[in-house]
Design a protein around this motif. Structure first.
Motif, PDB file in Angstrom:
ATOM      1  N   SER A   1       2.997  -1.175   3.958  1.00 22.48           N
ATOM      2  CA  SER A   1       2.603   0.181   3.570  1.00 22.48           C
ATOM      3  C   SER A   1       3.825   1.073   3.394  1.00 22.48           C
ATOM      4  O   SER A   1       4.921   0.766   3.897  1.00 22.48           O
ATOM      5  CB  SER A   1       1.686   0.775   4.640  1.00 22.48           C
TER       6      SER A   1
ATOM      7  N   TYR B   1       0.825  -1.209   0.000  1.00 25.46           N
ATOM      8  CA  TYR B   1       0.000   0.000   0.000  1.00 25.46           C
ATOM      9  C   TYR B   1       0.858   1.256   0.000  1.00 25.46           C
ATOM     10  O   TYR B   1       1.946   1.288   0.585  1.00 25.46           O
ATOM     11  CB  TYR B   1      -0.903   0.026   1.238  1.00 25.46           C
TER      12      TYR B   1
ATOM     13  N   LEU C   1      -2.473  -1.174   9.876  1.00 28.76           N
ATOM     14  CA  LEU C   1      -2.271  -0.141   8.850  1.00 28.76           C
ATOM     15  C   LEU C   1      -3.436   0.842   8.897  1.00 28.76           C
ATOM     16  O   LEU C   1      -4.605   0.449   9.010  1.00 28.76           O
ATOM     17  CB  LEU C   1      -2.166  -0.778   7.468  1.00 28.76           C
TER      18      LEU C   1
END
Length: 919
Positions: free
Chosen positions: A319, A64, A361
């Motif tokens: 992420s 991400y 996250l």
């Protein structure tokens, strides 16, 4: 003595640790979607270097970005914190007060303090007042060397002029952004970095963010795509892939691969805009700007030899905020304890172990394009939160009420998805799993409030929209060639209207011989031809000749080959001279036949001559190379061998001379290739039709229409033509490129197939405006281009003219200009006709009284004015509109070349000079 020994040991230990610390390269793409790479499922985009890289490292399938658009994602990556903690609420326009504050700790700053040498190349986008003292710059965040832009490369990815190197503006550059960024990175790695230290290199490509510009070499890799916007987008990614491959190869050449950790990723999902609606989020929902998966899930590939295993994948969620803690652990750099980091190190993942996270996250983006503005991912589950009123609209401006809303908005509705079962987020399971919603919602709420409290508030500011004034969209980025853009019309130009040899001349460069070709431009240079076979490059600022090259037969042929060819040419000339003599004898005898007393004897002589002619022709036909190297005849007084205009894409320049030589030079004047074409351009006054770059092909109208590979000169196809002096122009039908020849043929650039026919022109060229083609020759006609083509059609198109008209003057050599519903055309005798584009009816006519010289140069339209010139060097300037309003009459030395405008100057190639007119 003991103290000295301890000091030495510490130094040795420190040096050993430094040697063990990896170099770090982070490569960040811009608007590259999850489905935009072949190794992530794309069946159309060609990314061989990234695919190969994925095979050597660890591919992350649940990677991400730290946010759903540019600036916040970059802030999250460099700080390891959700970007709203740092106050990066949205993308940052030029001059905005929003910026990454000095107090933020960044990855580059930490590594710099830890003894790394550091470099940033490409897009920065972490301040508004870029390269201004009021805000921190890349150097203030730990970069020793930086070659950066505030946001996009402007005016486009091609020939950008807004790069800054270590605080100094670089000025206009020639080339494409990804190429330039990697050139700088490789130069720094090779020559500028401190090689006694490990390095951190942050490579931020602009691709494939708009405004997209892709080199022809990459566009032509997509011959089966019909939509030019799709070709440009996909080619842009391939162009970036090629640059990435060069970067890896450069690292390998310096034997740094085994000691370097490389991460490749993107800042957010695909943009999918009205100009380029072709990015892909694969199976994911939504796109850039959304907190659904398509906006934040991106490609992610990491390679660290000896730590990651080649060809492996991981579905563990990671992420952009994990980058800082990961690299800190990999480089043994202590993580500061004075602030909250949202990310966690993923080094354990390289060994196939799980990530030990201190929190799930988390994303917070109050200007998300859909209702969810906050998101949390925990394992396979993702929770999305809506925010209550007031809703914040996407902004460039900073509005006080929006800043207040960021601090006060409250969470309302929640959505829940199981991404393992429903990666497209199509089934909201919030109602079915209330306990999970409550549990995850408590964590989300806590983080949201924490960030709300920590985020700073920016002073209200009105966005001046400087970016939009500088962007050059793809339509302006085709090769600069005949009449600059093929139409001669520049409605946005503010060009001079008055000049003389001593008035309003920026510079006038003497040239040894004349040329009728038009000058063509790159960002810093102008090219012009020089008789008989020359090309000169001049500095655009002062007209200084930078280099001159010739393309005669001896220039493009090896000495050994030329000696043999020259002997063949002499033999062929002997044959053709005898053929000429025999033809005259035969014609004289044929004239005597009617009065001959002994016709049989006369016929016998004629038959003997014919037999000899046939024998000579057989010999001539057997000498194609000699014919190819025989200089064609031209009318040297007016035309010469350099009437065809060169064309350039800012990287290469191509010329076609009347001696049949097509040649390609790079910007330094190095000849990349040359071809002596077999065509025989025997027009009464010589060859003049100019080449065209379209669909990755160099189109050469000569005797036939020939398509050459622009990179190699290889012939791709050939179509029978029938010569004219007019040049081809580019058109589009349903987004598909089409070549309109001056003789009326409609040619498909992919394979040279003639798919239709319009009216032929002999001397002038057509002009395309939108979906209408205007042909102004012995008569004026307008043709509608069809909305789409039937690929299975067997019959050629013969569009019926919208209207026909017969302007006075007896024919046109110059090509017209079209602007604001009016066609301006001038007959060779100097009679101006202004026609209505919709009806062809005459609005007005006027004799311009330019003198005795014919109007051979084509017309120029710039701003509110039309410029008409004749061979004597006289130019009349009048205002656009339905009534004749003369503005000026100007005079220079003789010229036939058409005046062109570039950056609000007018350039005229006369018989003795190239003039730059204006300030």
């Amino acid at each position: 003595m003991i103290r000295h020994t301890i000091a030495v040991v510490l130094v040795l230990v420190s040096s050993a640790m430094a040697a063990e610390r990896p170099n770090v390269v982070v490569v960040l793409c811009d608007d590259l979607g999850y489905g935009d790479l072949a190794c992530y499922g794309s069946s159309t985009v060609q990314t061989p270097h990234i695919d190969h890289f994925a095979g050597t490292g660890l591919r992350l399938t649940n990677c991400y970005a730290a946010s759903a658009n540019c600036s916040p994602a970059r802030a999250g990556l460099l700080t390891g914190r959700t970007p709203y903690r740092a106050g990066i609420h949205n993308w940052i326009p030029m001059l905005s007060p929003m910026h990454l504050r000095r107090g933020e700790i960044t990855l580059s700053g930490l590594l710099h303090q830890a003894g790394y040498t550091t470099c940033h190349v490409g897009k920065w986008h972490l301040n508004g007042r870029f390269n201004l003292p009021e805000q921190p710059q890349p150097s203030d965040h730990g970069f020793d060397h930086w070659f950066s832009t505030q946001n996009n490369a402007l005016p486009s990815h091609r020939d950008p002029d807004n790069f800054v190197r270590n605080g100094k503006a670089v000025g206009p550059l020639e080339g494409y952004s990804s190429q330039l960024v990697v050139d700088e990175a490789l130069g720094w790695l090779q020559s500028l970095r401190d090689k006694t230290k490990p390095f951190f290199l942050f490579v931020c490509f602009h691709e494939p963010h708009e405004p997209i510009a892709s080199a022809e070499i990459f566009e032509r890799r997509y011959p089966d795509l019909d939509d030019p916007a799709q070709v440009r987008h996909h080619a842009n990614i391939t162009q970036m892939d090629h640059a990435f491959g060069r970067l890896l190869a450069g690292i390998d050449r310096q034997k740094l691969t085994d000691d370097t950790l490389v991460l490749f990723t993107s800042d957010n999902g695909p943009a999918i805009t009205r100009y380029h609606p072709h990015g892909s989020s694969g199976p994911l929902r939504a796109k850039k700007g959304h907190l659904y998966e398509g906006g934040i899930r991106v490609p992610g590939i990491v390679r660290w030899p000896g730590h990651t295993r080649p060809g492996t994948t991981s579905d563990a969620p990671v992420s952009g905020v994990d980058v800082l803690p990961t690299i800190c652990e990999a480089t043994a750099t202590p993580l500061p304890a004075d602030r909250h980091f949202d990310g966690s190190s993923i080094v354990s993942l390289f060994d196939g172990k799980t990530i030990q996270r201190h929190q799930p996250l988390f994303w917070q983006f109050h200007v998300a394009s859909s209702r969810p503005k906050v998101a949390l991912r925990d394992g396979d589950w993702k929770l999305l939160a809506h925010l209550g009123d007031p809703q914040i609209k996407p902004f460039g401006d900073i509005r006080a009420k929006d800043q207040q809303a960021i601090k006060t908005q409250k969470i309302t509705r929640l959505e829940l998805y199981n991404l393992a079962e429903d990666v497209g987020e199509t089934r909201d399971q919030a109602t079915a799993h209330p306990d999970r919603v409550k549990r995850m919602g408590t964590v989300l709420e806590g983080l949201f409030r924490q960030v709300q409290e920590e985020t700073p508030t920016w002073t209200a500011w009105t966005w001046p929209r400087h970016e939009g004034k500088r962007i050059a969209w793809a339509g302006k980025l085709r090769g600069y060639g005949w009449r600059t853009n093929g139409t001669g019309s520049h409605p946005g130009a503010d060009a001079p209207t008055h000049w003389s040899p001593k008035e309003n001349i920026a510079w006038a460069t003497p040239l040894p011989t004349r040329s009728n070709s038009l000058p063509v431009f790159t960002r810093r240079s102008v090219f012009t031809c020089v008789e008989p076979f020359g090309l000169a490059k001049l500095d655009l600022a002062d007209g200084k000749v930078l280099w001159q090259r010739t393309s005669s037969y001896t220039d493009v042929t090896s000495p050994g080959d030329w000696a043999t060819i020259l002997e063949e040419v002499k033999q062929l000339k002997t044959i053709t001279d005898e053929q000429t003599s025999l033809r005259k004898q035969r014609e004289k005898l044929e004239d005597q036949l009617d009065k001959a007393k002994d016709k049989d004897a006369l016929l016998a002589k004629i038959e003997k001559i014919e037999a000899r002619e046939e024998s000579l022709q057989e010999k001539a036909d057997g000498m194609p190379r000699a014919a190819r190297y025989t200089l064609p005849i031209t009318q040297r007084q007016y035309n010469g061998y350099t009437t065809a205009t060169p064309i350039t894409d800012g990287r290469l320049v191509w010329t076609v001379f009347g001696n049949r030589v097509a040649t390609c030079f790079d910007m330094e004047g190095k000849r990349k290739w040359s071809r002596v074409l077999p065509d025989n351009p025997q027009m009464m006054w010589g060859h003049s039709a100019s080449p065209l770059l379209v669909a990755g092909r160099l189109i050469v109208p000569i005797e036939d229409i020939v398509a050459l590979d622009p990179e190699t000169g290889k012939e791709l196809w050939r179509t029978s033509y029938g010569q004219t002096w007019g040049s081809p122009v580019r058109a589009e039908i349903d987004g598909k490129p089409l070549i309109l020849m001056a003789n009326g043929r409609m040619v498909r650039p992919r394979d040279g197939k003639v798919i239709g026919r319009l009216s032929p022109l002999e001397r002038s060229s057509p002009v395309v405006v939108g979906s209408t083609a205007f042909y102004i020759g012995q008569r004026a006609e307008a043709f509608p281009l069809p909305e789409r083509l039937d690929p299975k059609a067997k019959k050629r198109l013969r569009p019926k003219a919208l209207w026909e008209s017969s302007p006075p003057g007896g024919g046109f050599s110059s090509s017209p200009v079209v602007h604001d519903g009016l066609i301006y055309c001038v007959a060779t005798r100097g009679i101006l006709s202004v026609l209505d584009t919709k009806t062809g009816k005459t609005v007005y006519t006027r004799r311009l009284n330019l003198g005795n010289g014919p109007v051979w140069p084509s017309l120029l339209h710039a701003g509110d004015h039309v410029y008409v010139s004749n061979r004597d060097g006289n130019t009349v300037v009048f205002k656009t509109g339905r009534k004749y309003q003369e503005v000026a009459r100007n005079h220079l030395e003789e010229f036939i070349s058409t005046p062109v405008v570039h950056r609000n100057r007018i350039y005229i190639r006369t018989y003795g000079h190239l003039y730059a007119i204006g300030e």
